[in-house]
Design an enzyme around this catalytic site. Structure first.
Site, PDB file in Angstrom:
ATOM      1  CG  PHE A 138      -0.287   0.391   2.509  1.00  0.00           C
ATOM      2  CD1 PHE A 138      -0.040   1.726   2.828  1.00  0.00           C
ATOM      3  CD2 PHE A 138       0.130  -0.581   3.419  1.00  0.00           C
ATOM      4  CE1 PHE A 138       0.593   2.080   4.012  1.00  0.00           C
ATOM      5  CE2 PHE A 138       0.769  -0.232   4.599  1.00  0.00           C
ATOM      6  CZ  PHE A 138       1.006   1.099   4.894  1.00  0.00           C
ATOM      7  CE  LYS A 156      -2.895  -8.404  -4.509  1.00  0.00           C
ATOM      8  NZ  LYS A 156      -3.496  -7.218  -3.848  1.00  0.00           N
ATOM      9  CD  GLU A 216      -5.701  -5.795  -0.019  1.00  0.00           C
ATOM     10  OE1 GLU A 216      -4.732  -5.734  -0.789  1.00  0.00           O
ATOM     11  OE2 GLU A 216      -5.685  -6.472   1.026  1.00  0.00           O
ATOM     12  CB  SER A 275       4.639  -7.438   5.672  1.00  0.00           C
ATOM     13  OG  SER A 275       3.727  -8.433   5.271  1.00  0.00           O
ATOM     14  CB  CYS A 321      10.315  -0.484   2.579  1.00  0.00           C
ATOM     15  SG  CYS A 321      10.919   0.240   1.063  1.00  0.00           S
ATOM     16  CD  GLU A 374       8.285  -3.083   8.341  1.00  0.00           C
ATOM     17  OE1 GLU A 374       7.572  -4.077   8.119  1.00  0.00           O
ATOM     18  OE2 GLU A 374       8.810  -2.410   7.439  1.00  0.00           O
TER      19      GLU A 374
HETATM   20  P1  NAD Z   1       1.399  -6.691   3.028  1.00  0.00           P
HETATM   21  O1  NAD Z   1       2.425  -7.750   3.083  1.00  0.00           O
HETATM   22  O2  NAD Z   1       0.284  -6.713   3.993  1.00  0.00           O
HETATM   23  O3  NAD Z   1       0.706  -6.679   1.574  1.00  0.00           O
HETATM   24  C1  NAD Z   1       1.480  -6.682   0.390  1.00  0.00           C
HETATM   25  C2  NAD Z   1       0.684  -7.374  -0.718  1.00  0.00           C
HETATM   26  O4  NAD Z   1       0.424  -8.722  -0.331  1.00  0.00           O
HETATM   27  C3  NAD Z   1      -0.670  -6.726  -0.988  1.00  0.00           C
HETATM   28  O5  NAD Z   1      -0.889  -6.688  -2.385  1.00  0.00           O
HETATM   29  C4  NAD Z   1      -1.649  -7.656  -0.288  1.00  0.00           C
HETATM   30  O6  NAD Z   1      -2.911  -7.714  -0.917  1.00  0.00           O
HETATM   31  C5  NAD Z   1      -0.966  -9.001  -0.363  1.00  0.00           C
HETATM   32  N1  NAD Z   1      -1.294  -9.864   0.786  1.00  0.00           N
HETATM   33  C6  NAD Z   1      -1.603  -9.465   2.043  1.00  0.00           C
HETATM   34  N2  NAD Z   1      -1.823 -10.533   2.831  1.00  0.00           N
HETATM   35  C7  NAD Z   1      -1.644 -11.637   2.067  1.00  0.00           C
HETATM   36  C8  NAD Z   1      -1.728 -13.050   2.299  1.00  0.00           C
HETATM   37  N3  NAD Z   1      -2.040 -13.538   3.501  1.00  0.00           N
HETATM   38  N4  NAD Z   1      -1.468 -13.879   1.278  1.00  0.00           N
HETATM   39  C9  NAD Z   1      -1.140 -13.411   0.065  1.00  0.00           C
HETATM   40  N5  NAD Z   1      -1.059 -12.085  -0.219  1.00  0.00           N
HETATM   41  C10 NAD Z   1      -1.297 -11.212   0.754  1.00  0.00           C
HETATM   42  O7  NAD Z   1       2.181  -5.278   3.075  1.00  0.00           O
HETATM   43  P2  NAD Z   1       1.553  -3.813   3.162  1.00  0.00           P
HETATM   44  O8  NAD Z   1       1.004  -3.612   4.534  1.00  0.00           O
HETATM   45  O9  NAD Z   1       0.699  -3.531   1.992  1.00  0.00           O
HETATM   46  O10 NAD Z   1       2.889  -2.940   2.987  1.00  0.00           O
HETATM   47  C11 NAD Z   1       3.753  -2.604   4.030  1.00  0.00           C
HETATM   48  C12 NAD Z   1       4.924  -3.571   4.109  1.00  0.00           C
HETATM   49  O11 NAD Z   1       5.625  -3.579   2.870  1.00  0.00           O
HETATM   50  C13 NAD Z   1       5.961  -3.155   5.145  1.00  0.00           C
HETATM   51  O12 NAD Z   1       6.393  -4.312   5.807  1.00  0.00           O
HETATM   52  C14 NAD Z   1       7.091  -2.559   4.316  1.00  0.00           C
HETATM   53  O13 NAD Z   1       8.368  -2.600   4.903  1.00  0.00           O
HETATM   54  C15 NAD Z   1       7.025  -3.411   3.115  1.00  0.00           C
HETATM   55  N6  NAD Z   1       7.652  -2.764   1.972  1.00  0.00           N
HETATM   56  C16 NAD Z   1       8.869  -3.229   1.589  1.00  0.00           C
HETATM   57  C17 NAD Z   1       9.519  -2.610   0.538  1.00  0.00           C
HETATM   58  C18 NAD Z   1      10.863  -3.101   0.107  1.00  0.00           C
HETATM   59  O14 NAD Z   1      11.336  -2.621  -0.902  1.00  0.00           O
HETATM   60  N7  NAD Z   1      11.508  -4.014   0.799  1.00  0.00           N
HETATM   61  C19 NAD Z   1       8.918  -1.538  -0.141  1.00  0.00           C
HETATM   62  C20 NAD Z   1       7.660  -1.107   0.281  1.00  0.00           C
HETATM   63  C21 NAD Z   1       7.038  -1.738   1.343  1.00  0.00           C
END
Ligand code: NAD
Length: 507
Positions: free
Chosen positions: A157, A181, A184, A234, A289, A390
């Site tokens: 997000f 994708k 959401e 994450s 991140c 985090e």
């Molecule tokens: P998230 O892991 O909750 O979601 C990321 C994606 O995974 C979304 O598209 C979501 O729909 C999907 N998703 C969520 N739960 C899922 C599941 N159980 N099974 C399959 N898919 C699933 O992350 P977020 O809250 O959207 O973003 C924040 C996180 O992203 C933080 O941990 C941040 O550090 C990380 N991030 C990392 C980088 C990097 O370059 N390393 C960059 C940006 C964000």
């Protein structure tokens, strides 16, 4: 998940085969404006059947797209970049509306994304292989970089435009087709980019956008036609995506979460450092991140540094990201804001010293917004949850270390390894830090060392599962595979006569 009143609120479309498509899913998610707490759109949570439709469209488009000369692909990318630039303010506002970050911060992230499109526009050069004449008598050899097929991207997000742009322009420039994708929580900007890409001349089916949660992600991870998956999000989900995707035979790069440290040596310019840390810790409400979330103050740097950060952070203007002059917006959701608040409660209980408390912040006229003020903890210990986890919010924790050795050890013991920075005037200390630190992206007096598009972005340890980083040449390697061709012509006077029963040696 809530079923929304669809007469009042628009539903975000899918983008399949070059046009908007309505979802058939009965499951819907809510898109909120974090500054007001209002639900502004509904987003369909796609079924596996809808994911199949998108992958099928991408698979149909692949044969013609991979045969399109890279120069022609590059020209479409150049037009796409121009359209992104023309629509900058519309995209900035859309990012800010759904994510909450300030419009100026959104503009910076869009610019970083545009630079990836610019990088990908050089693809004819990037795909050139190697050639060697006379690897044996009358034998030449060359290598080629070929696309993989249908690739998928799953994004978080916190960067609604920049992170998708890390992926699909490079994949598509290399001759692949793509199913994205997006999160959401922030789905609209991806759809707008799909429209602009079509306007730039992209053939139907080359780029597709689906929405959803675990069901949609699982359908992509297990689909036999999907050859490669790029994920950013994450750490627990990154690990799951890596394991599931690779188990199903896909190439996967899965970027995870972070706990980024800034090490501040006593010889650092503390005013410069405090200014740098304010932006790095509280910019985008700490939802980056590459945000600095832990400071390691070395020797006697701590007291003065904490005082300076607390004074500067207390003056930050917090409010709706759409308003001019605001420096920090809200968090993404009520649940996340409450979770971050919970960490501040826990830090106090665990005995850290609260140097600035953002919990009491009120934003006039935005009582339902998901705001939390900048928060600063001092004298934090490595075993406290505010250090170990985090938090992904505007909470900065300061630890103390006696010397550079201790500081490097602390950073290297942390399970994450995304970004880090050192603040010092000593070239020797900086050189040692860059050499010994177990982190993928390092800043020297640069708090958020996000590499430019022509370098690659990626962390180490629990911040990346897989081998190749995104964009730059590693992005090109991820979205292509190498073929090596060895050639001999029978007319050559060197051509051998008769059969060969032994392993050929050319030399
Ligand atoms: P998230 O892991 O909750 O979601 C990321 C994606 O995974 C979304 O598209 C979501 O729909 C999907 N998703 C969520 N739960 C899922 C599941 N159980 N099974 C399959 N898919 C699933 O992350 P977020 O809250 O959207 O973003 C924040 C996180 O992203 C933080 O941990 C941040 O550090 C990380 N991030 C990392 C980088 C990097 O370059 N390393 C960059 C940006 C964000």
């Amino acid at each position: 998940m809530t079923i929304l009143n669809s007469e009042r609120i628009a539903t975000v479309s899918l983008w399949i085969d070059g046009r908007k498509a309505a979802s058939r899913s009965s499951r819907m998610g809510e898109v909120t404006n974090p500054a007001t707490g209002e639900v502004i759109r509904a987003v369909p949570l796609c079924t596996a059947a809808e994911i199949n439709d998108a992958v099928a469209a991408a698979a149909r488009a692949f044969p013609a797209w991979r045969q399109t000369p890279p120069l022609r692909r590059a020209r479409i990318l150049t037009r796409f970049r121009e359209l992104l630039e023309t629509h900058r303010s519309e995209l900035d506002r859309l990012i800010s509306e759904e994510h909450g970050k300030t419009v100026a911060d959104a503009a910076g992230s869009l610019q970083r994304g545009i630079e990836v499109v610019e990088f990908a526009s050089g693809v004819p050069h990037l795909l050139k292989g190697e050639h060697a004449e006379d690897v044996g008598r009358g034998i030449d050899c060359h290598s080629m970089s070929q696309p993989l097929g249908v690739c998928a991207g799953i994004t978080p997000f916190n960067f609604p435009v920049m992170v998708p742009l890390w992926m699909f322009p490079v994949a598509i420039a290399c001759g692949n087709t793509f199913v994205l994708k997006p999160s959401e929580k922030v789905p609209s900007a991806s759809l707008r980019m799909a429209e602009l890409f079509k306007e730039a001349g992209l053939p139907d089916g080359v780029f597709n956008v689906v929405h959803g949660d675990k069901e949609a992600v699982d359908a992509l991870l297990t689909h036999p036609e999907v050859r490669a998956v790029s994920f950013v999000g994450s750490t627990p989900i990154a690990k799951y995506v890596y394991e599931t995707g690779t188990r199903h035979g896909k190439r996967v790069q899965a970027l995870g979460g972070a706990k980024n440290h800034a090490v501040v040596l006593p010889d650092a310019d503390l005013d410069f450092t405090a200014d740098a840390l304010i932006g790095a810790a509280y910019g985008s409400a700490g939802e980056r991140c590459m945000a600095i979330s832990a400071v390691v103050a070395v020797g006697d740097a701590g007291d003065a540094l904490v005082q300076k950060i607390a004074a500067k952070a207390a003056r930050l203007k917090v409010g709706p990201g759409s308003e001019h002059g605001i420096e920090m917006g809200p968090l993404i959701s009520r649940a996340h804001r409450d979770k971050v608040k919970g960490y501040v409660d826990a830090g106090e209980k665990e005995g850290a010293k609260l140097a600035l408390d953002g919990r009491g912040l009120q934003v006039a006229g935005h009582d339902n917004g998901f705001f939390l003020g900048p928060t600063l903890f001092d004298h934090v210990k490595p075993e406290m949850s505010i250090y170990k986890d985090e938090i992904f919010g505007p909470v900065l924790v300061v630890l103390r270390a006696a010397d550079l050795d201790q500081a490097i050890n602390l950073v290297n013991r942390n399970p994450y390894g995304n970004g880090t920075a050192i603040f010092t005037r000593s070239g020797g200390a900086a050189r040692r830090f860059q050499n010994e630190i177990q982190v993928g992206m390092v800043g020297i007096n640069v708090p958020i060392p996000v590499p430019m598009a022509f370098f690659s972005f990626g962390g180490w340890k629990n911040s990346l599962f897989g081998d190749l980083h995104v964009h730059g040449m590693e992005g090109v390697y991820f979205y292509t595979r190498t073929k090596v061709v060895t050639t001999r012509w029978p007319e050559s006077p060197e051509a051998p006569k008769g059969g060969h029963m032994v392993m050929p040696t050319h030399g």
